[in-house]
Design a protein around this motif. Sequence first.
Motif, PDB file in Angstrom:
ATOM      1  N   ILE A 105     -13.172  81.429  76.452  1.00 40.06           N
ATOM      2  CA  ILE A 105     -13.518  80.530  77.557  1.00 40.06           C
ATOM      3  C   ILE A 105     -15.031  80.442  77.704  1.00 40.06           C
ATOM      4  O   ILE A 105     -15.580  79.352  77.879  1.00 40.06           O
ATOM      5  N   ALA A 106     -15.723  81.573  77.592  1.00 32.72           N
ATOM      6  CA  ALA A 106     -17.189  81.569  77.673  1.00 32.72           C
ATOM      7  C   ALA A 106     -17.789  80.723  76.560  1.00 32.72           C
ATOM      8  O   ALA A 106     -18.758  79.985  76.768  1.00 32.72           O
ATOM      9  N   SER A 107     -17.202  80.799  75.383  1.00 30.40           N
ATOM     10  CA  SER A 107     -17.659  79.974  74.263  1.00 30.40           C
ATOM     11  C   SER A 107     -17.444  78.487  74.557  1.00 30.40           C
ATOM     12  O   SER A 107     -18.303  77.654  74.253  1.00 30.40           O
ATOM     13  N   MET A 108     -16.313  78.173  75.179  1.00 30.22           N
ATOM     14  CA  MET A 108     -16.045  76.776  75.534  1.00 30.22           C
ATOM     15  C   MET A 108     -17.041  76.273  76.576  1.00 30.22           C
ATOM     16  O   MET A 108     -17.447  75.115  76.534  1.00 30.22           O
ATOM     17  N   VAL A 109     -17.439  77.138  77.499  1.00 28.77           N
ATOM     18  CA  VAL A 109     -18.437  76.750  78.503  1.00 28.77           C
ATOM     19  C   VAL A 109     -19.714  76.304  77.792  1.00 28.77           C
ATOM     20  O   VAL A 109     -20.306  75.276  78.137  1.00 28.77           O
ATOM     21  N   ASN A 110     -20.133  77.055  76.780  1.00 26.44           N
ATOM     22  CA  ASN A 110     -21.324  76.676  76.016  1.00 26.44           C
ATOM     23  C   ASN A 110     -21.133  75.335  75.324  1.00 26.44           C
ATOM     24  O   ASN A 110     -22.038  74.491  75.324  1.00 26.44           O
ATOM     25  N   GLN A 111     -19.972  75.128  74.728  1.00 27.85           N
ATOM     26  CA  GLN A 111     -19.677  73.860  74.053  1.00 27.85           C
ATOM     27  C   GLN A 111     -19.656  72.704  75.045  1.00 27.85           C
ATOM     28  O   GLN A 111     -20.185  71.625  74.761  1.00 27.85           O
ATOM     29  N   PHE A 112     -19.030  72.920  76.184  1.00 24.30           N
ATOM     30  CA  PHE A 112     -18.960  71.870  77.198  1.00 24.30           C
ATOM     31  C   PHE A 112     -20.350  71.487  77.688  1.00 24.30           C
ATOM     32  O   PHE A 112     -20.666  70.315  77.838  1.00 24.30           O
ATOM     33  N   LYS A 113     -21.166  72.479  77.942  1.00 28.90           N
ATOM     34  CA  LYS A 113     -22.528  72.204  78.425  1.00 28.90           C
ATOM     35  C   LYS A 113     -23.308  71.406  77.377  1.00 28.90           C
ATOM     36  O   LYS A 113     -24.027  70.463  77.720  1.00 28.90           O
ATOM     37  N   ALA A 114     -23.144  71.757  76.098  1.00 24.18           N
ATOM     38  CA  ALA A 114     -23.826  71.043  75.013  1.00 24.18           C
ATOM     39  C   ALA A 114     -23.382  69.580  74.949  1.00 24.18           C
ATOM     40  O   ALA A 114     -24.146  68.712  74.521  1.00 24.18           O
ATOM     41  N   LYS A 115     -22.161  69.301  75.396  1.00 23.78           N
ATOM     42  CA  LYS A 115     -21.640  67.930  75.391  1.00 23.78           C
ATOM     43  C   LYS A 115     -21.994  67.183  76.671  1.00 23.78           C
ATOM     44  O   LYS A 115     -21.629  66.019  76.831  1.00 23.78           O
ATOM     45  N   GLY A 116     -22.658  67.849  77.585  1.00 22.85           N
ATOM     46  CA  GLY A 116     -23.081  67.189  78.822  1.00 22.85           C
ATOM     47  C   GLY A 116     -22.127  67.355  79.993  1.00 22.85           C
ATOM     48  O   GLY A 116     -22.300  66.711  81.026  1.00 22.85           O
ATOM     49  N   PHE A 117     -21.118  68.205  79.850  1.00 14.53           N
ATOM     50  CA  PHE A 117     -20.206  68.453  80.967  1.00 14.53           C
ATOM     51  C   PHE A 117     -20.979  69.150  82.083  1.00 14.53           C
ATOM     52  O   PHE A 117     -21.903  69.910  81.839  1.00 14.53           O
ATOM     53  N   ARG A 118     -20.521  68.917  83.268  1.00 17.16           N
ATOM     54  CA  ARG A 118     -21.028  69.654  84.416  1.00 17.16           C
ATOM     55  C   ARG A 118     -19.919  70.611  84.841  1.00 17.16           C
ATOM     56  O   ARG A 118     -18.750  70.210  84.906  1.00 17.16           O
TER      57      ARG A 118
END
Length: 164
Positions: A105-118
């Motif tokens: 999940i922590a890894s996904m947070v990094n991926q999401f942030k890189a894609k511009g998710f808030r």
Amino acid sequence: MKKMIQVLIILLTTIFAQYGLSAEVLSNDKALTGNKEIKAYFDVNIGEPDKLFIRLKMIETTYSQFLASGISPHFIIGIRGKASNYFTKDNDYVLDVDIPVKKKIASMVNQFKAKGFRMEQCSLAAGMQEISVADFLPLVEVVSNGYASMIVYQSQGYAFVPMD
């Protein structure tokens, strides 16, 4: 990219037809027609780690499908309830058996942030789970009231997507 997806679909359809398999092509073309961008707020509050991870993967898949359709997605993930335990820096808030999923999940947070998710963590939920605001992942913004954010984003045209 769109052309490559079309070629891939034709190729797979041909392969399936050759071996007597059917390949029904599904799409959301009617819903997507005329849209250049979309906005969605995902209410993530499930505290079961495996289900939480699957919900996050569904959000990621949805994002990728919009991009493949030529639509610019703007996603906000609101974190509440027992899901809060899986967005913390340390492992103090989860069972030892759940740590591997928490790391994913922590890894996904990094991926999401890189894609511009808030990503927004409700401080009310944090308090209910007895999690200090300082303990959340740095890429997750802690807001004073997740319900207020949810309401305001909906008034700004964000689709509300409940995730359990």
